[in-house]
Design a protein around this motif. Structure first.
Motif, short mmCIF file in Angstrom:
data_model
loop_
_atom_site.label_atom_id
_atom_site.label_comp_id
_atom_site.label_asym_id
_atom_site.label_seq_id
_atom_site.Cartn_x
_atom_site.Cartn_y
_atom_site.Cartn_z
N ARG A 178 48.28 24.68 34.86
CA ARG A 178 47.23 25.52 34.26
C ARG A 178 46.20 25.94 35.31
O ARG A 178 44.98 25.83 35.10
CB ARG A 178 46.53 24.79 33.12
N GLU A 190 45.54 29.09 38.28
CA GLU A 190 46.02 30.39 38.72
C GLU A 190 45.42 30.74 40.07
O GLU A 190 44.22 30.56 40.27
CB GLU A 190 45.64 31.44 37.68
N LEU A 235 42.48 27.03 34.48
CA LEU A 235 42.48 27.82 33.25
C LEU A 235 41.91 27.05 32.06
O LEU A 235 41.60 27.65 31.04
CB LEU A 235 43.91 28.28 32.93
N THR A 262 35.39 38.15 37.74
CA THR A 262 35.44 37.55 36.42
C THR A 262 34.22 37.95 35.60
O THR A 262 34.34 38.37 34.45
CB THR A 262 35.47 36.01 36.57
N GLU A 275 42.30 35.59 31.03
CA GLU A 275 43.48 35.48 31.90
C GLU A 275 44.26 36.79 31.90
O GLU A 275 44.66 37.32 32.94
CB GLU A 275 44.42 34.37 31.40
N PHE A 302 50.61 28.35 36.48
CA PHE A 302 49.67 28.70 35.40
C PHE A 302 50.10 28.08 34.08
O PHE A 302 49.31 27.95 33.15
CB PHE A 302 49.49 30.22 35.29
N GLN A 323 42.18 32.79 27.06
CA GLN A 323 43.43 33.49 27.32
C GLN A 323 43.23 35.00 27.43
O GLN A 323 43.99 35.67 28.13
CB GLN A 323 44.45 33.13 26.23
N ASN A 372 42.48 39.74 33.70
CA ASN A 372 42.63 39.63 35.15
C ASN A 372 43.98 40.18 35.60
O ASN A 372 44.08 40.88 36.61
CB ASN A 372 42.56 38.16 35.53
N ARG A 373 45.02 39.83 34.86
CA ARG A 373 46.37 40.25 35.25
C ARG A 373 46.58 41.74 35.01
O ARG A 373 47.16 42.44 35.84
CB ARG A 373 47.40 39.43 34.46
#
Lengths: 217, 260, 637
Positions: free
Chosen positions: C188, C190, C209, C486, C554, C64, C551, C557-558
């Motif tokens: 970049r 994931e 990403l 997403t 990102e 990533f 970002q 999601n995490r």
């Protein structure tokens, strides 16, 4: 490696600049030494000029070498400058130099100024077109008459400041480009460049200043 | 004690979009905050207002991964010497100070978004030859080849490079010489690195030129910007290796290199 | 689900050799027909990708970060262990094996740990050949230092940047393969889901990403080397980007998760300074070689350290553990620091800190020696705290550092999903309930350089792998699932930022599932986490779109995965009614406050199986059989 590929790389061009730089620094050392003969007297410097003419092969050999060196030095510098400019298409809004000397940052425009000066200098003292009272092979006369005009002397003084700056970075940079680097010699590289950058231009400007002050007439 | 900064930040929505500076007021900061934590705070406020946060690269936040890198008031990684942006703290700034934040700028580092740039050119320089070809397995015992402590230490000095690109950012020519030279010095100082030494320098320099980095004019901005303070002596070393390889090296025979 | 560890038969020292002989090989000419995806480019991922490509496999590698060189292995400071016995101080493969098993509080598989100790010596050889500039003696021979949990000097190091140098070695090997065209690198990028076809892992779905493009990659095997999940605590020594997403989504696809509650708290980190804090910075354990840890004897003593006389200082590690002293293992040193601070004897703002004092070492060895050994660490400390550790003792406090738990793998490093292999910190193996210092680098490289290149061959040679088309329904399904998730995150449009949820979760986890855990606290956490999660899905705000560098997306999601994963951790911690290593249940301690294991009931690996949305995960047990070591109470006294 063939020269074409060597020249094609940025380091190759820098090496060419360093080597031609050595030639040019060597030449101006000889030049400044010869200039100082003026303080010995008219006959010393005029005699030296005449003696050069007795060795046409050497004279022209040196002239060709210098011409080639200047051309290579300028062409390499120009190409690298174009490359460098292209490498940063968008300028920073704010950029504050942290380490570089003003000498190192003015190498390009200083170099252009020196090139223009060189043309003028040749027209002035070698071929005479830029001199109002030029006599072939009479340097003492040519120099003293020229420098009695304050602004002519001024051009030379300003040019020598530019030369000092160019030498201050250029001479040191030459070691760096040629990879002459070792903890034992690194301090000496800086000292050497400083001495050249101070002594050579001082030697040169001593003549117009002496003329202006009336010490040479 | 709380602090207040006036930011002017480069905002650019995408690689091809036009960018501009946007002013942000950043009140209620602490002097013990890191610079990136300050940006976090600003971003939290932006998101709460439904605006896009300022994009910037960062990861380890302890000065080793090399992700972060901002031009802060005209100085790569900001005012503290030998410090990456993530380890810069607000105590290096005055209360009320204006702070201009720009991305690294170089043709070889196109902007991806806001303060994020694409530094893959540095990876390609390494891929061109910044390695020792030692296949996994089949290597001699670690103590079979001795390395003088001084050489190991100098190699380590050069190997400390974190690949952040500050050298390129700070160089008026956008040159990657310090980056490439650090790797060449690291490997060239070790006995293991000798067999590929000539090939390595020729290939890496050629790749560096191809990536549209500028040339080195030996002015030393890079070593000042380097968070690991790598010396430009390594550049002299690279030049020497390049010169030696160019003058004395044999031409690479087609197909003989084995490693592409 | 059946847990088949596939540990080879035979005497411990011969298992790996014998297994290597028994495994099927892939014919050299056939290797290029197999495609392997490697996720992560840290020590395990980069070394695996490079080594597999050298063997001839077609490899794609994903990270990533913007460059594979930035993976978080780079931040490891202190060193890497190897049983070289270069110091002639009694080290051996067996001793490294024993130290590691004991250090892990007897919760790791004997055969795996023994193999790790065997391979450790090859790793050093490999790294030196690559040009890793390890520290040297004046003689030119390699230098070693001591590390926690060991009484021999077996740690190899490159200043305080060992992880960086080892990673650069692996990265350079990887770059060489990228240049050869044998590895396709996807920076970049994931991983967001796995693709399973006929019960085997046959690829994965990724998101670019930068462009937001969601793509499917079909392959013959997938290798996850995606690191640990310490960021579930929000504040940890991990990089900001480190996350659980890859392993967690693999879990949801059927890979068992082993011992998720085994987390390591590192004793020497710089204490928290404020609410804005985004990460904690580790000070290498190697500092404990020369630094002495102490707190004032009297609670509430606020005098500056130099005014506290020797007699009023408590060098508590030296007092409680005389034979290991300041080099006691991490879990023990961390708990001791917490205890001292809980007693009101902590130092610094907020009282959450203890001193790490170099005054004696500077007097004994001179400032120059200390500077040589730790100069860069001291500088880092000063940069962050604005205090000069040469004059004022450092202040340190424990922080989350490493996760021993991870996806369950067999001896071949394959998860319960055939074709899905897991390396490095991402798997559960080798470190049991506590990892010794300088062993993470060893494990990552052992897995990547020496184990997976052999074991994956056996899988590929024996599995029957039909060609998979890119528009297989499973592929399309996985792609759609990712796109759906997403879209959902972007459409909530609430009022709280992702970080605010992450911070809230982290504080809860640190409080209830951190250095000390109780049934009551864990029960509370298990109630609270679903509430936070529910609010997240109703009230989070994620600006921007999915077709750009985003970002915030990102992170969302995490964090969404952390919010589910935290529950699994707490559940595991609650079920393990014993204390072992980094897992300290307050109900289970000896009278003098040490961890009390229950080998009768808990000498097993807890492997959790996902049972579907909303259903309780199912616990499977892999019993740990110790044939070669005697289970004993871990003592460092």
């Amino acid at each position: 490696m063939p020269f074409g590929r060597f020249w094609g790389s940025t380091i190759g061009k820098k090496v060419v600049m360093a080597v031609t730089g050595i030639v040019l620094v060597g030449y101006i050392l000889a030049h400044v030494t010869a200039n100082l003969l003026i303080f010995v007297g008219p006959s010393a410097i005029d005699g030296y000029a005449a003696s050069l003419r007795t060795l046409p092969v050497l004279l022209w050999g040196v002239r060709v070498l210098l011409l080639v060196s200047v051309v290579l030095h300028v062409v390499a510098a120009t190409q690298l400058a174009v490359l460098a400019r292209a490498a940063r298409p968008t300028a920073y809004q704010r950029f504050v130099p942290q380490a570089s000397s003003s000498a190192s940052r003015t190498m390009r425009w200083g170099g252009v100024a020196l090139l223009l000066f060189l043309v003028y200098h040749i027209l002035h003292f070698t071929t005479g077109q830029a001199h109002s009272d030029f006599i072939h092979l009479a340097p003492y006369h040519n120099i003293t008459t020229a420098f009695r005009v304050w602004w002519v002397a001024g051009i030379y003084v300003v040019a020598m400041v530019a030369l000092a700056m160019h030498l201050y970075h250029g001479t040191w940079s030459m070691f760096q480009t040629l990879g002459i680097e070792h903890e034992r010699v690194n301090a000496a590289r800086r000292r050497f460049a400083t001495i050249i950058a101070v002594a050579v231009p001082l030697g040169f400007v001593s003549v117009p200043i002496a003329v202006l002050l009336g010490a040479l007439r | 004690m709380t602090m207040h900064l006036k930011l002017r930040v480069w905002r650019q929505p995408g690689p091809t979009a036009a960018g501009r500076f946007v002013a942000y007021d950043a009140p209620d900061l602490s002097a013990d905050m890191s610079f990136l934590e300050m940006l976090d705070v600003v971003n939290e406020r932006l998101i709460e207002q439904g605006e896009a946060p300022i994009a910037f690269d960062h990861d380890c936040r302890e000065g080793i991964c090399g992700s972060c890198g901002l031009m802060i008031n005209g100085v790569a990684h900001g005012p503290m010497r030998g410090t990456a942006t993530c380890q810069l703290h607000l105590r290096s700034f005055r209360d009320g100070q204006e702070v201009v934040i720009e991305p690294w700028r170089a043709k070889a580092f196109p902007v991806v978004r806001d303060l994020v740039v694409d530094r893959s050119g540095l990876d390609r320089i390494i891929a061109a030859g910044g390695y020792i070809s030692a296949r996994t397995g089949g290597v001699p015992d670690a103590n079979a080849v001795l390395v003088a402590k001084d050489d190991a230490d100098s190699a380590m000095d050069a190997a400390a490079c974190i690949g952040c690109g500050a050298c390129v950012a700070a160089c008026p020519n956008a040159s990657a010489s310090l980056f490439a030279a650090a790797k060449i010095a690291h490997l060239g100082l070790l006995p293991q690195g000798q067999p590929e030494r000539a090939k390595r320098v020729l290939r890496m320099v050629s790749q560096m030129d191809m990536e549209a980095f500028g040339n080195c004019t030996n002015i030393g901005e890079c070593q000042e910007a380097c968070p690991k303070l790598i010396s430009i002596d390594v550049i002299a070393r690279m030049n020497r290796d390049f010169l030696r390889a160019s003058l004395l090296g044999r031409e690479e025979r087609v197909g003989s290199s084995g490693e592409g | 689900m059946e847990l088949r560890a596939r540990t080879p038969a035979g005497p411990l020292a011969e298992k790996w050799d014998r297994h290597r002989f028994e495994m099927k090989l892939v014919n050299p000419a056939n290797k290029r027909r197999y495609k392997v995806l490697v996720v992560g480019s840290g020590l395990a991922g980069a070394s695996a990708a490079a080594s597999l490509a050298e063997l001839g496999y077609q490899v794609s590698c994903f990270c990533f970060q913007d460059s594979p060189r930035r993976a978080h292995s780079i931040a490891a400071q202190g060193g890497i262990n190897a049983a070289k016995n270069y110091q002639n101080d009694g080290d051996s493969i067996w001793r490294l094996f024993y130290d590691t098993i004991k250090g892990g509080d007897f919760r790791a598989r004997e055969a795996n740990v023994y193999r790790l100790a065997q391979i450790s010596v090859d790793i050093i050889d490999q790294c030196v050949a690559q040009g890793v500039p390890f520290a040297r003696e004046y003689s030119g021979y390699l230098a070693n230092r001591s590390f926690g949990g060991a009484q021999v000097s077996r740690t190899f190091y490159a200043r305080g940047q060992t992880g960086q140098q080892l990673l650069l070695g692996a990265y350079q090997a990887l770059c060489k393969e990228i240049a050869r065209g044998t590895v396709l690198m996807y920076p970049r990028t994931e991983m967001l889901d796995l693709i399973l076809i006929d019960g085997r892992c046959r690829g994965m779905v990724t998101r670019n990403l930068v462009t937001g493009e969601v793509a499917a990659h079909v392959a013959d095997a997938v290798v996850l080397a995606t690191g640990g999940y310490g960021n579930v605590f929000y504040l940890s020594t991990n990089a900001r980007g480190s996350n659980v997403t890859a392993t967690f989504r693999a879990w949801k696809r059927g890979a068992a998760f082993g011992n998720p509650c085994f987390t390591q708290i590192h004793p020497t980190c710089i204490p928290v300074s404020g609410d804005y804090q985004s990460k904690l910075t580790l000070m290498s354990e190697s500092l404990r070689n020369d630094g002495r840890v102490w707190v004032p004897k009297r609670a509430g003593d606020t005098r500056p350290p130099h005014e506290i006389p020797e007699a009023e200082r408590d060098y508590y590690l030296e007092r409680k553990y005389p034979s290991f002293g300041n080099l006691s293992p991490r879990d023990i040193a961390s708990r001791a620091a917490k205890e001292a601070c809980d007693d009101g004897r902590g130092v610094g703002p907020g009282g959450r800190g203890v001193y790490l004092d170099f005054a004696d070492a500077i007097t004994r060895l001179g400032r120059q020696t200390i500077e040589e050994r730790y100069g860069n660490l001291f500088e880092m400390y000063q940069r962050i705290t604005d205090e000069d550790p040469y004059r004022v003792p450092m202040r340190i406090y424990p922080a989350v550092h490493y996760t021993m738990g991870g996806l369950w793998v067999d001896y071949d490093l394959m998860s319960t999903i055939p074709g899905l292999h897991v390396l490095g910190e991402a798997n559960f193996s080798d470190h049991g309930a506590n990892r010794l210092g300088a062993s993470a680098l060893m494990q990552g490289l052992a897995d990547g350089y020496f184990i997976i290149p052999v074991t994956i061959g056996d899988y590929l040679a024996t599995a029957k792998l039909d060609k998979v088309s890119a528009d297989h329904p499973e592929v399309r399904g996985a792609l759609e699932g990712v796109a759906r998730k997403t879209k959902r995150l972007l459409s909530i449009g609430g009022s709280r930022t992702v970080d605010s949820f992450h911070r809230e979760l982290g504080a809860l986890m640190w409080d209830k599932c951190g250095m000390a855990r109780t049934a009551h606290g864990l029960g509370e956490a298990l109630r609270r986490i679903p509430e936070i999660r529910a609010e997240f899905w109703e009230n989070v705000t994620v600006p921007g779109s999915d077709a750009e560098l985003n970002q915030a997306l990102e992170k969302a999601n995490r964090v969404a995965d952390f919010l589910e994963f935290a529950e699994l951790m707490c559940r595991d911690a609650l079920h393990r009614e014993e204390s072992c290593g980094g897992h300290f249940r307050e109900e289970h301690q000896t009278p003098d406050g040490e961890a009390k294991r229950d080998d009768e009931r808990f000498a097993y690996v807890a492997a959790w199986e996902y049972a579907g949305e909303g259903a309780e995960p199912v616990l499977h047990r892999e019993p740990l059989v110790f044939e070669n070591v005697q289970l004993a109470q871990r003592s460092y006294k």
